[in-house]
Write a protein that holds these residues in place. Structure first.
Motif, PDB file in Angstrom:
ATOM      1  N   UNK A   1      50.710 122.914  -8.956  1.00  0.00           N
ATOM      2  CA  UNK A   1      50.454 121.750  -8.131  1.00  0.00           C
ATOM      3  C   UNK A   1      51.770 121.110  -7.709  1.00  0.00           C
ATOM      4  N   UNK A   2      51.751 120.517  -6.538  1.00  0.00           N
ATOM      5  CA  UNK A   2      52.912 119.788  -6.055  1.00  0.00           C
ATOM      6  C   UNK A   2      53.164 118.594  -6.981  1.00  0.00           C
ATOM      7  N   UNK A   3      54.359 118.502  -7.592  1.00  0.00           N
ATOM      8  CA  UNK A   3      54.612 117.401  -8.536  1.00  0.00           C
ATOM      9  C   UNK A   3      54.536 116.018  -7.892  1.00  0.00           C
ATOM     10  N   UNK A   4      54.722 115.947  -6.568  1.00  0.00           N
ATOM     11  CA  UNK A   4      54.653 114.671  -5.876  1.00  0.00           C
ATOM     12  C   UNK A   4      53.253 114.341  -5.370  1.00  0.00           C
ATOM     13  N   UNK A   5      52.402 115.363  -5.270  1.00  0.00           N
ATOM     14  CA  UNK A   5      51.037 115.167  -4.794  1.00  0.00           C
ATOM     15  C   UNK A   5      50.161 116.244  -5.415  1.00  0.00           C
TER      16      UNK A   5
ATOM     17  N   UNK B   1      53.418 125.814  -1.584  1.00  0.00           N
ATOM     18  CA  UNK B   1      53.379 126.984  -0.696  1.00  0.00           C
ATOM     19  C   UNK B   1      54.548 127.935  -0.931  1.00  0.00           C
ATOM     20  N   UNK B   2      54.413 129.146  -0.418  1.00  0.00           N
ATOM     21  CA  UNK B   2      55.454 130.162  -0.500  1.00  0.00           C
ATOM     22  C   UNK B   2      55.440 130.988   0.783  1.00  0.00           C
ATOM     23  N   UNK B   3      56.496 131.760   0.980  1.00  0.00           N
ATOM     24  CA  UNK B   3      56.540 132.678   2.121  1.00  0.00           C
ATOM     25  C   UNK B   3      55.948 134.021   1.698  1.00  0.00           C
TER      26      UNK B   3
ATOM     27  N   UNK C   1      51.131 138.947   0.090  1.00  0.00           N
ATOM     28  CA  UNK C   1      50.863 137.526   0.317  1.00  0.00           C
ATOM     29  C   UNK C   1      51.277 136.749  -0.925  1.00  0.00           C
ATOM     30  N   UNK C   2      51.977 135.636  -0.734  1.00  0.00           N
ATOM     31  CA  UNK C   2      52.410 134.805  -1.853  1.00  0.00           C
ATOM     32  C   UNK C   2      51.887 133.377  -1.712  1.00  0.00           C
TER      33      UNK C   2
ATOM     34  N   UNK D   1      57.480 130.753   7.477  1.00  0.00           N
ATOM     35  CA  UNK D   1      56.533 129.676   7.198  1.00  0.00           C
ATOM     36  C   UNK D   1      56.010 129.783   5.767  1.00  0.00           C
ATOM     37  N   UNK D   2      55.838 128.646   5.132  1.00  0.00           N
ATOM     38  CA  UNK D   2      55.318 128.619   3.773  1.00  0.00           C
ATOM     39  C   UNK D   2      53.848 128.216   3.783  1.00  0.00           C
ATOM     40  N   UNK D   3      53.046 128.996   3.064  1.00  0.00           N
ATOM     41  CA  UNK D   3      51.622 128.727   2.936  1.00  0.00           C
ATOM     42  C   UNK D   3      51.198 129.031   1.511  1.00  0.00           C
ATOM     43  N   UNK D   4      50.018 128.565   1.158  1.00  0.00           N
ATOM     44  CA  UNK D   4      49.426 128.917  -0.139  1.00  0.00           C
ATOM     45  C   UNK D   4      48.529 130.121   0.119  1.00  0.00           C
ATOM     46  N   UNK D   5      49.149 131.284   0.234  1.00  0.00           N
ATOM     47  CA  UNK D   5      48.436 132.499   0.603  1.00  0.00           C
ATOM     48  C   UNK D   5      47.539 133.020  -0.500  1.00  0.00           C
ATOM     49  N   UNK D   6      46.461 133.673  -0.103  1.00  0.00           N
ATOM     50  CA  UNK D   6      45.549 134.304  -1.058  1.00  0.00           C
ATOM     51  C   UNK D   6      45.089 135.666  -0.521  1.00  0.00           C
ATOM     52  N   UNK D   7      44.037 135.705   0.308  1.00  0.00           N
ATOM     53  CA  UNK D   7      43.512 136.977   0.789  1.00  0.00           C
ATOM     54  C   UNK D   7      44.209 137.460   2.050  1.00  0.00           C
ATOM     55  N   UNK D   8      44.156 138.774   2.294  1.00  0.00           N
ATOM     56  CA  UNK D   8      44.729 139.360   3.512  1.00  0.00           C
ATOM     57  C   UNK D   8      44.213 140.780   3.678  1.00  0.00           C
TER      58      UNK D   8
END
Length: 594
Positions: free
Chosen positions: A427-431, A437-439, A421-422, A465-472
């Motif tokens: 932080x997003x430089x625009x927000x 996020x990552x794949x 998981x990635x 799909x790109x997400x801010x993944x953590x646990x799995x």
């Protein structure tokens, strides 16, 4: 002399030309735009690409969360740029009602530090009961496990030896232990067990019987001694051209100690980490795994530490451990998050995969216990070698920040594959309220000679799909013979990645049970032999990041229609052998029962 002068003149001119050429190349390199993580650079990332072999598995993963009724949203509100908020949460598979179907607990973070709302409006963990028809029912409220926490990790284990799985949950703030009442409800045993007084930033939880008294003990990893300081998010450091606030940098804080809760056998625990030598007070710990790495019958302990040396503790028996981190060649100082443990190369010993932070590569520590035909590692010693680059797992991960990871045979060909998981910590430089996020990555194991291939691009749209993944964590939740995945994404919905096609090959799933104290066989070694090929798995050895995988041992059999020989070695030393087992089924092996 004339010839000598000519030679000197020649080499001087040639040397000058080399210097000038080098200077021009350096100027050209510096004049190019700076490297952005994720982009392809000719001559660097492109050299890592390999053509996929023609025999790669044609298997697709589909996000079935919605149709399965797995409706879960991680985190509520807007980030306030504090470290515990961004670490995410984990997942734990476990059959808490003993109906043969894997249930699921998902941890959650109640909300940002600045949220003054009541617990009714905050996010909380969820318990999903497996209905046995491919769907889940949210039973959190009736089960009594839905406290609003800064929840991090979870792990199922039968600490009171009554035959039903209990639940340990870690959080920023404290620990929580829920005793299974056996009727679909749980009682909060945190106070009565002696765990209520331990305040801190607790992350991973791993059950194991370290002293082999047939009572499950619990190891808890501590991260940092975090203290909320409003306004400190404006201070920061520059990392890869991105400003990281002071409050998001783990190096801003002193490490937190780890805890070892010894099971007293009467519903209470005694904390003995320092006494046992596994406190790891200098490590910022996120994951830990109980595994018998040296094959002496005692569970050893490996700890993944962020911006600190990883730690390997060899179990000496008698409640004591020896720190062999450096001697074993696994005291790696990187940003370690997730752990995967398994015999990836099929040589009979347990190896370690570690996911890392950006530009640090992931690591695959191959156990050298049986690495050589003419010699082996001497008894009482451990040796590992990081072979990630050699087998396609190292440099290919430079652009990613890896979290939960585990070995599993998703195509049932008899070789352990790998899932990572990635998700960024930037932080997003625009927000700034959003993380980048990552794949995720799915690696197929083609054998020790060719190593792993990244098959994410050909294994379903979900991997695009790109997400801010953590646990799995993985389990065969629909019991169709192939392994599925649940992913907890920060500030997003959970994904249930259903494996469609892995059961085209044969398989065998083994549940280990005991009539004695360690009722779910945690720490038992399961070995199978089919057509001369052997596989092994240790029950409960993979902790992943803040997460727990299924407690069943799942084996892919390829084209084999039966298992020639099955051996289960229980922690007590009991050995149970079965022969000529038909494939494509789940069986239970009981200690103390014919």
């Amino acid at each position: 002399m004339v010839r000598r002068k000519k030679l000197i003149l020649f080499w001087s001119v040639a040397g000058g030309a080399v210097v000038i050429a080098a200077a021009v190349l350096l100027w050209l390199a510096q004049s190019k735009a700076s490297y952005t993580p994720g982009e392809g650079v000719e001559g660097i990332t492109r050299t890592l690409e390999r053509d996929l072999p023609s025999d790669y598995p044609q298997i697709t993963f589909i996000d079935a969360a919605d149709e399965a009724g797995l409706r879960f949203k991680h985190f509520q509100g807007t980030r306030s740029t504090q470290l515990p908020e961004d670490m995410g949460s984990g997942a734990a598979w476990g059959d808490y009602d003993n109906d043969g179907w894997e249930d699921l607990f998902l941890c959650n973070i109640r909300g940002p530090f600045t949220d003054e709302g009541s617990s009714d409006t905050m996010a909380h963990g969820h318990l999903f009961h497996n209905q046995g028809d491919g769907t889940f029912k949210d039973v959190t409220e009736e089960a009594g496990v839905g406290a609003a926490l800064m929840g991090m990790g979870a792990a199922w284990g039968d600490f009171d030896s009554d035959g039903s799985l209990d639940l340990a949950v870690t959080s920023y703030g404290g620990l929580h232990l829920y005793r299974n009442n056996g009727n679909g409800t749980f009682s909060d045993a945190t106070q009565s067990s002696g765990m209520a007084s331990f305040e801190g930033f607790w992350t991973g939880a791993s059950w194991g019987d370290y002293d082999k008294d047939e009572r499950l003990d619990l190891y808890i990893t501590g991260y940092v001694q975090f203290a909320y300081q409003q306004g400190d998010s404006e201070r920061g450091t520059l990392q890869y051209q991105a400003v990281v606030p002071y409050t998001l940098n783990p190096s801003s804080y002193e490490p937190e100690r780890n805890l070892l809760f010894h099971n007293n056998g009467d519903g209470t625990f005694t904390e003995r980490a320092s006494e046992a030598g596994v406190e790891n007070s200098s490590g910022r710990s996120l994951s830990a795994s109980w595994t018998d790495f040296d094959g002496d019958g005692w569970p050893d302990l490996y700890v993944a530490n962020d911006v600190s040396d990883n730690a390997m503790y060899r179990n000496l028996g008698g409640g004591r451990f020896d720190d062999v981190s450096h001697e074993a060649w696994v005291a790696d100082y990187r940003g370690a998050m997730g752990l995967g443990v398994g015999d990836w190369d099929g040589d009979g010993d347990q190896d370690i995969f570690v996911s890392h932070w950006l530009a640090q590569e992931n690591a695959l520590y191959s156990n050298l216990r049986f690495a050589f035909e003419t010699a082996s590692v001497p008894d009482g010693e451990m040796r590992f070698m990081d072979v990630a680059d050699m087998v396609g797992l190292g440099q290919i991960a430079l652009d990613y920040i890896g979290w939960s990871s585990f070995f599993f045979d998703y195509d049932n060909d008899g070789r352990l594959d790998l899932f990572v998981v990635n998700g960024s910590t930037f932080q997003n430089p625009d927000d700034a309220s959003l993380l980048i996020p990552m794949v995720d990555q799915l690696y197929w194991n083609r054998g020790r000679e060719q190593g792993f291939y990244d098959l994410s691009a050909v294994s379903g749209d979900v991997f695009g799909e790109e997400h801010v993944g953590r646990g799995a964590a993985f389990a065969d939740y629909d019991r169709d013979g192939d392994l599925d995945i649940v992913v907890v994404n920060h500030s997003g919905p959970a994904q249930l990645l259903r494996n469609d096609g892995g059961n085209q090959s044969h398989w065998l799933s083994v549940a280990v049970r005991s009539k004695r104290g360690n009722r779910f066989g945690i720490g038992a070694m399961v070995e199978i032999e089919t057509g001369g090929a052997r596989q092994s798995a240790e029950i409960g050895s993979q902790s992943s990041y803040l997460s727990q995988n299924s407690l069943d041992a799942h084996f892919g059999l390829g084209s084999a229609e039966r298992v020639d020989r099955l051996l289960v070695v229980f922690p007590s030393g009991t050995r149970i052998e079965r022969r000529n087992i038909e494939a494509n089924r789940r069986i239970e092996i009981w200690e103390g029962e014919e």
